[in-house]
Design a protein around this motif. Sequence first.
Motif, PDB file in Angstrom:
ATOM      1  N   LEU A  62      77.095-142.071  90.006  1.00 46.72           N
ATOM      2  CA  LEU A  62      75.965-142.735  89.335  1.00 46.72           C
ATOM      3  C   LEU A  62      75.596-144.026  90.081  1.00 46.72           C
ATOM      4  O   LEU A  62      74.419-144.291  90.357  1.00 46.72           O
ATOM      5  CB  LEU A  62      76.331-143.028  87.874  1.00 46.72           C
ATOM      6  CG  LEU A  62      75.162-143.515  87.032  1.00 46.72           C
ATOM      7  CD1 LEU A  62      75.040-142.692  85.753  1.00 46.72           C
ATOM      8  CD2 LEU A  62      75.305-144.975  86.669  1.00 46.72           C
TER       9      LEU A  62
ATOM     10  N   GLU B  24      72.723-151.366  83.465  1.00 45.15           N
ATOM     11  CA  GLU B  24      73.592-150.178  83.379  1.00 45.15           C
ATOM     12  C   GLU B  24      74.944-150.459  84.022  1.00 45.15           C
ATOM     13  O   GLU B  24      75.992-150.063  83.494  1.00 45.15           O
ATOM     14  CB  GLU B  24      72.923-148.986  84.071  1.00 45.15           C
ATOM     15  CG  GLU B  24      71.740-148.445  83.282  1.00 45.15           C
ATOM     16  CD  GLU B  24      71.075-147.231  83.907  1.00 45.15           C
ATOM     17  OE1 GLU B  24      70.224-146.633  83.246  1.00 45.15           O
ATOM     18  OE2 GLU B  24      71.396-146.892  85.074  1.00 45.15           O
TER      19      GLU B  24
ATOM     20  N   GLU C  98      70.600-139.133  82.658  1.00 49.23           N
ATOM     21  CA  GLU C  98      71.107-140.213  81.789  1.00 49.23           C
ATOM     22  C   GLU C  98      70.678-139.972  80.337  1.00 49.23           C
ATOM     23  O   GLU C  98      71.491-140.057  79.412  1.00 49.23           O
ATOM     24  CB  GLU C  98      70.600-141.577  82.279  1.00 49.23           C
ATOM     25  CG  GLU C  98      71.290-142.008  83.566  1.00 49.23           C
ATOM     26  CD  GLU C  98      70.833-143.355  84.107  1.00 49.23           C
ATOM     27  OE1 GLU C  98      71.574-143.930  84.917  1.00 49.23           O
ATOM     28  OE2 GLU C  98      69.722-143.832  83.751  1.00 49.23           O
TER      29      GLU C  98
ATOM     30  N   HIS D  71      72.256-145.380  92.310  1.00 49.75           N
ATOM     31  CA  HIS D  71      71.609-146.700  92.202  1.00 49.75           C
ATOM     32  C   HIS D  71      71.469-147.330  93.588  1.00 49.75           C
ATOM     33  O   HIS D  71      70.430-147.920  93.916  1.00 49.75           O
ATOM     34  CB  HIS D  71      72.437-147.626  91.307  1.00 49.75           C
ATOM     35  CG  HIS D  71      72.355-147.266  89.843  1.00 49.75           C
ATOM     36  ND1 HIS D  71      72.891-148.059  88.863  1.00 49.75           N
ATOM     37  CD2 HIS D  71      71.785-146.208  89.214  1.00 49.75           C
ATOM     38  CE1 HIS D  71      72.653-147.501  87.675  1.00 49.75           C
ATOM     39  NE2 HIS D  71      71.997-146.367  87.870  1.00 49.75           N
TER      40      HIS D  71
ATOM     41  N   HIS E 146      67.402-138.522  87.788  1.00 49.92           N
ATOM     42  CA  HIS E 146      68.439-139.488  87.378  1.00 49.92           C
ATOM     43  C   HIS E 146      68.207-139.913  85.923  1.00 49.92           C
ATOM     44  O   HIS E 146      69.137-139.927  85.121  1.00 49.92           O
ATOM     45  CB  HIS E 146      68.381-140.683  88.332  1.00 49.92           C
ATOM     46  CG  HIS E 146      69.425-141.722  88.090  1.00 49.92           C
ATOM     47  ND1 HIS E 146      70.737-141.577  88.525  1.00 49.92           N
ATOM     48  CD2 HIS E 146      69.376-142.916  87.454  1.00 49.92           C
ATOM     49  CE1 HIS E 146      71.431-142.654  88.170  1.00 49.92           C
ATOM     50  NE2 HIS E 146      70.630-143.488  87.520  1.00 49.92           N
TER      51      HIS E 146
ATOM     52  N   LEU F 196      68.960-151.350  86.558  1.00 50.69           N
ATOM     53  CA  LEU F 196      70.185-150.857  87.197  1.00 50.69           C
ATOM     54  C   LEU F 196      71.332-151.830  86.940  1.00 50.69           C
ATOM     55  O   LEU F 196      72.464-151.412  86.649  1.00 50.69           O
ATOM     56  CB  LEU F 196      69.971-150.687  88.707  1.00 50.69           C
ATOM     57  CG  LEU F 196      68.856-149.727  89.151  1.00 50.69           C
ATOM     58  CD1 LEU F 196      68.757-149.699  90.669  1.00 50.69           C
ATOM     59  CD2 LEU F 196      69.077-148.329  88.613  1.00 50.69           C
TER      60      LEU F 196
HETATM   61 FE   FE2 Z   1      71.039-145.244  86.281  1.00 49.07          FE
END
Ligand code: FE2
Length: 226
Positions: free
Chosen positions: A20, A137, A70, A24, A66, A134
């Motif tokens: 993940l 997260e 998620e 990013h 993506h 980002l």
């Molecule tokens: Fe993400």
Amino acid sequence: MTPPPTLLDDDRTASLATPLMMSHHGFRRDLQRFAVALEAVAHGEHSRVAALREEWSRFGATLHGHHHSEDTGVFPSLLQQRPAVAWVLAHLQADHRQLDPLVERGAAAFARLPDAGEALALVRELQALLEPHLATEERELIPHLRAGKSFPPLPDDALELYAQGFAWAMHGIAPDVVAQVEAMLPEGLRARLPEARAAYRARCVEVWGTDAAGAARTPIPAPFTR
Ligand SMILES: [Fe+2]
Ligand SMILES: [Fe+2]
């Protein structure tokens, strides 16, 4: 400011948080590259306009994918395990709905190249919106995702698509991190990576003029200049 998380866990192995964060890294890396490439177009370098347009459409598909994974996978399963993250997940999903239309606007702006002004403004707008998303997260969710250590099995007909996605995400990542991620992946996927990575490097030369990349150990890419 909190330092970025490391791609590997403290014991130097990969977890489900690693791919993940590699994605990013890929989004940040490519937006930087688009900005540099569009500056060059604005200064009269028009030879890669078609390749840039095509790369924007791939970038958009990767970003949509993506967000979809998620929204439909990572977030719901995290919510089940950690109900306290509900508020942050609601914010992040609202971000996704704000980010996705920008990619569509980008397609129209890239269609107007070599007039690069609108595409460049769009890339900068996307960078400004995506970076805090980002970072949130990475700060709020990544610590909870490190517990996942086994990659789910994949159907045979999905292997090629996953290989292309991993080839994109592995570009510019430190070799020992890549090795740890490979060790976690299903054999059928791992076997496809050398060819997919070679094809991605060739694409980089076509689009960015180089297949050089850094060796990141966090989701922050090395600066890109020309
Ligand atoms: Fe993400
Ligand atoms: Fe997200």
